[in-house]
Scaffold this motif. Sequence first.
Motif, PDB file in Angstrom:
ATOM      1  N   TYR A 255       0.925  -1.230   0.144  1.00  0.00           N
ATOM      2  CA  TYR A 255      -0.005   0.032   0.001  1.00  0.00           C
ATOM      3  C   TYR A 255       0.868   1.278   0.134  1.00  0.00           C
ATOM      4  CZ  TYR A 255      -3.772  -3.364   1.120  1.00  0.00           C
ATOM      5  OH  TYR A 255      -4.640  -4.361   1.083  1.00  0.00           O
ATOM      6  N   ALA A 256       2.008   1.305   0.704  1.00  0.00           N
ATOM      7  CA  ALA A 256       2.857   2.417   0.816  1.00  0.00           C
ATOM      8  C   ALA A 256       3.444   2.695  -0.702  1.00  0.00           C
ATOM      9  CB  ALA A 256       4.206   2.128   1.698  1.00  0.00           C
ATOM     10  N   LEU A 257       3.724   1.521  -1.461  1.00  0.00           N
ATOM     11  CA  LEU A 257       4.175   1.935  -2.741  1.00  0.00           C
ATOM     12  C   LEU A 257       3.244   2.505  -3.726  1.00  0.00           C
ATOM     13  CD1 LEU A 257       6.420  -1.330  -3.334  1.00  0.00           C
ATOM     14  CD2 LEU A 257       7.097   0.996  -2.698  1.00  0.00           C
ATOM     15  N   GLN A 258       1.704   2.319  -3.501  1.00  0.00           N
ATOM     16  CA  GLN A 258       0.801   3.085  -4.045  1.00  0.00           C
ATOM     17  C   GLN A 258       0.619   4.547  -3.561  1.00  0.00           C
ATOM     18  OE1 GLN A 258      -2.616   0.912  -5.405  1.00  0.00           O
ATOM     19  NE2 GLN A 258      -1.623  -0.926  -4.155  1.00  0.00           N
ATOM     20  N   VAL A 259       0.741   4.811  -2.185  1.00  0.00           N
ATOM     21  CA  VAL A 259       0.348   5.870  -1.604  1.00  0.00           C
ATOM     22  C   VAL A 259       1.484   6.959  -1.808  1.00  0.00           C
ATOM     23  CG1 VAL A 259      -0.101   7.176   0.361  1.00  0.00           C
ATOM     24  CG2 VAL A 259      -1.150   4.900  -0.028  1.00  0.00           C
ATOM     25  N   ILE A 260       2.643   6.435  -1.796  1.00  0.00           N
ATOM     26  CA  ILE A 260       3.917   7.278  -1.922  1.00  0.00           C
ATOM     27  C   ILE A 260       3.779   8.200  -3.280  1.00  0.00           C
ATOM     28  CG2 ILE A 260       6.438   7.684  -2.013  1.00  0.00           C
ATOM     29  CD1 ILE A 260       6.255   5.585   0.182  1.00  0.00           C
ATOM     30  N   PRO A 261       4.015   7.636  -4.387  1.00  0.00           N
ATOM     31  CA  PRO A 261       3.876   8.351  -5.502  1.00  0.00           C
ATOM     32  C   PRO A 261       2.592   9.093  -5.605  1.00  0.00           C
ATOM     33  CG  PRO A 261       3.722   5.978  -6.108  1.00  0.00           C
ATOM     34  CD  PRO A 261       3.845   6.152  -4.596  1.00  0.00           C
ATOM     35  N   TYR A 262       1.350   8.585  -5.446  1.00  0.00           N
ATOM     36  CA  TYR A 262       0.243   9.239  -5.554  1.00  0.00           C
ATOM     37  C   TYR A 262       0.270  10.626  -4.970  1.00  0.00           C
ATOM     38  CZ  TYR A 262      -4.895   9.878  -6.205  1.00  0.00           C
ATOM     39  OH  TYR A 262      -6.060  10.354  -6.264  1.00  0.00           O
ATOM     40  N   ILE A 263       0.423  10.575  -3.492  1.00  0.00           N
ATOM     41  CA  ILE A 263       0.521  11.790  -2.797  1.00  0.00           C
ATOM     42  C   ILE A 263       1.603  12.881  -3.278  1.00  0.00           C
ATOM     43  CG2 ILE A 263       0.722  12.790  -0.569  1.00  0.00           C
ATOM     44  CD1 ILE A 263      -0.870  10.653   0.585  1.00  0.00           C
ATOM     45  N   CYS A 264       2.734  12.255  -3.666  1.00  0.00           N
ATOM     46  CA  CYS A 264       3.905  13.067  -3.926  1.00  0.00           C
ATOM     47  C   CYS A 264       3.597  13.781  -5.407  1.00  0.00           C
ATOM     48  CB  CYS A 264       5.155  12.489  -4.100  1.00  0.00           C
ATOM     49  SG  CYS A 264       5.864  12.042  -2.276  1.00  0.00           S
ATOM     50  N   VAL A 265       3.044  13.025  -5.967  1.00  0.00           N
ATOM     51  CA  VAL A 265       2.479  13.673  -7.639  1.00  0.00           C
ATOM     52  C   VAL A 265       1.645  14.468  -7.577  1.00  0.00           C
ATOM     53  CG1 VAL A 265       1.870  13.058 -10.012  1.00  0.00           C
ATOM     54  CG2 VAL A 265       3.695  11.746  -8.763  1.00  0.00           C
ATOM     55  N   ASN A 266       0.420  14.271  -6.719  1.00  0.00           N
ATOM     56  CA  ASN A 266      -0.763  14.737  -6.932  1.00  0.00           C
ATOM     57  C   ASN A 266      -0.792  16.028  -5.765  1.00  0.00           C
ATOM     58  OD1 ASN A 266      -2.876  13.466  -8.892  1.00  0.00           O
ATOM     59  ND2 ASN A 266      -1.803  11.667  -7.959  1.00  0.00           N
TER      60      ASN A 266
END
Length: 682
Positions: free
Chosen positions: A129-140
Amino acid sequence: MEVFKRMFTLEIKLFVKRYYLIIPLLLTFFYMFYGYYVMQDGLDRFSFIRTSGFVMMVLTMLAMCYGVINARQEKNEKFDELINTLPAFWIRQISKVFAWSFCSFVYCIILIMLCTGWIANGGNELWKYALQVIPYICVNFGIPMISTWIIAYSIEKIFKPIIGWPLLLLIWYVISPFKNNLDSTLIILSQFVEEPHGNQSLVHYGLEMNMGLLSRKLWLLMFSMSGYIFVNLFSSGTTTFKNAKAKIAGVTAILLIIGSVPLAVVSSKPHSQGVIWNLNNRRWRGELLEQAKEKLESEYSNGQMKLLHLEIGDSKGDLLEYYAKINIDNVTKDSIIFTLYRSLDVIDLKVNGLEYSKYIRDGDWIILENNIEGEVEIEINVSGRLPYLLGEVTDRTMLLMPDFPWYPVLGKHKTILPVLTVDFLPNSLAREKPYEIIVKSYRGNIITNLSCDSGTEFNGQATGPAVIQGDYKSGNIEGIHFVAPPSIYDFYKESINKIPSLFIEYKRDFKDSLGIEESYCSYNKYNQVFLVNLSKSVCINQDAVYLNYSSWLSASPDIADDIRIICESLRPIVLMECFWRTGLYMESSIAPALFHTMIEIAETGEKGDLEEYFIQWWEEDDEKQIVWENDLNDVYEIERLIKAESKEEISKIAYEILRKWVTVNNLGDSIDSLSSSFKSEE
């Protein structure tokens, strides 16, 4: 480096001192916590983060305020000209960007920790889940915060406030969700997917991250950085351009602009799976309707399925590849025919271990000339793509239904059924008898209708294999195999056993109202209930019922009442699945189009807009119409219904039409062969 450290520390202190902006920044964490606490039962585990667009809007506005204040501080600085001529000028400007980027990074790290904790719930898949959340929040979240700060700083430094603020508000409006639809509450989705309002198909997909989203954020950042450099160059005076560092900065700004152009082009093309599905749907719909118009001369079957062994390959994207081994009993020397949807190609084929190349591919059928009697073993390697309207296949998700020939189905079947001139239905293969099925997946863990477990290898009996992959939860609840996205699963698991009893009740009432004999209706319990990403509302396959989960996302305080309300809204579709789509091919386009409407007319005695509907249909181009013999017979009956005046007469004729539609399809013949296998479950 020492100068940079001092400047960086100074800028951080300036940001921290603006407590009146830090407070709303901290309040966004409270919003996320409170919002998640309130909505966690009504949303999928990833949906809340995807629907937090208002947080993003607040952050971009706060970033603009920080940028404006920073620029105004410089304007009021008495030694501004002196500072700008110091050797550390560019270090000072770079430290500003780094300081704000650091603040944004810290904010995103805290947000990532909160969101990952909420999603994982202390589970074993924390890193997944962390690998999905990290790029999502950093990018968006992170990149837009940096971009809007840079834009606000640059505009405020070069423009007067009377011009700067309106320009900033215009930029904020362009990058905010408001631009899509001011009247829709779904605007909160638009910041995070490429469609204006998101796509319900992504509920089970997790946090979507793709090149389109990343490119969109990066080109804005690069463009804002180039503007930042130019503003600082011009604000420091024309003499600065003679400086070597200034020339390097100018070239860098130009390269940033040039580099942002291809990223802008990439971001303008669809990358979101939801957008791609919709585009493919438009492309495929016309072709599928034309396929639905094709006539099936005769139905044919040679032998009886004994075993289907499937090994799904590790292909990526929407490419479906698998190896199938099929064992058939009671084969005669006549041709063996399989139904396999035409977009799936046969790579190679073996019969009893020997290469066989003389098969004929005719549309959806594979025809093998056979001289062997008794038992036959056939091996097929298949590769191809399916329209999303018929089956979902992506890197991380899959939904392949047992009532559609994505796998080789013994016999000659019609694949697509027409619905007047505008739609189509996949045919149902419900009349097939259960047989042994083995499924092995190399694409990762899947869920099937063969077992309640999740894994890569399954063995069981069914009328056809269902393969499900994605963010779903699977389990056995009071003898019912229940599958749904996690939050929906947890919300409905205590009351899911009400669905089979309600559907059985609907079938009994409808059978009684039509006067159908007992043998014409099987009251088997649906011991498999799947809330999945279905392209239609309901699909029923003997003891399994597949429902589109979008209807189950919002729930009333009383779950039992909520289930009854949702099931009642699905009742006409359930009846059509049970009493018309029985696996027997029927050359009729009117019956499936009006089955739901006819139930309502029969039960209320009100014709509604039926007459207007048929007038419009007859006025269409004759070449586009589907007119078969059964259609004409149905039209004569509906004309009689339109002429009826009293409610009693309208209801009576409507029931007569429904009875004709049900009995013409030989429902009893298709059900009787299976009813004995379900009597033990009653």
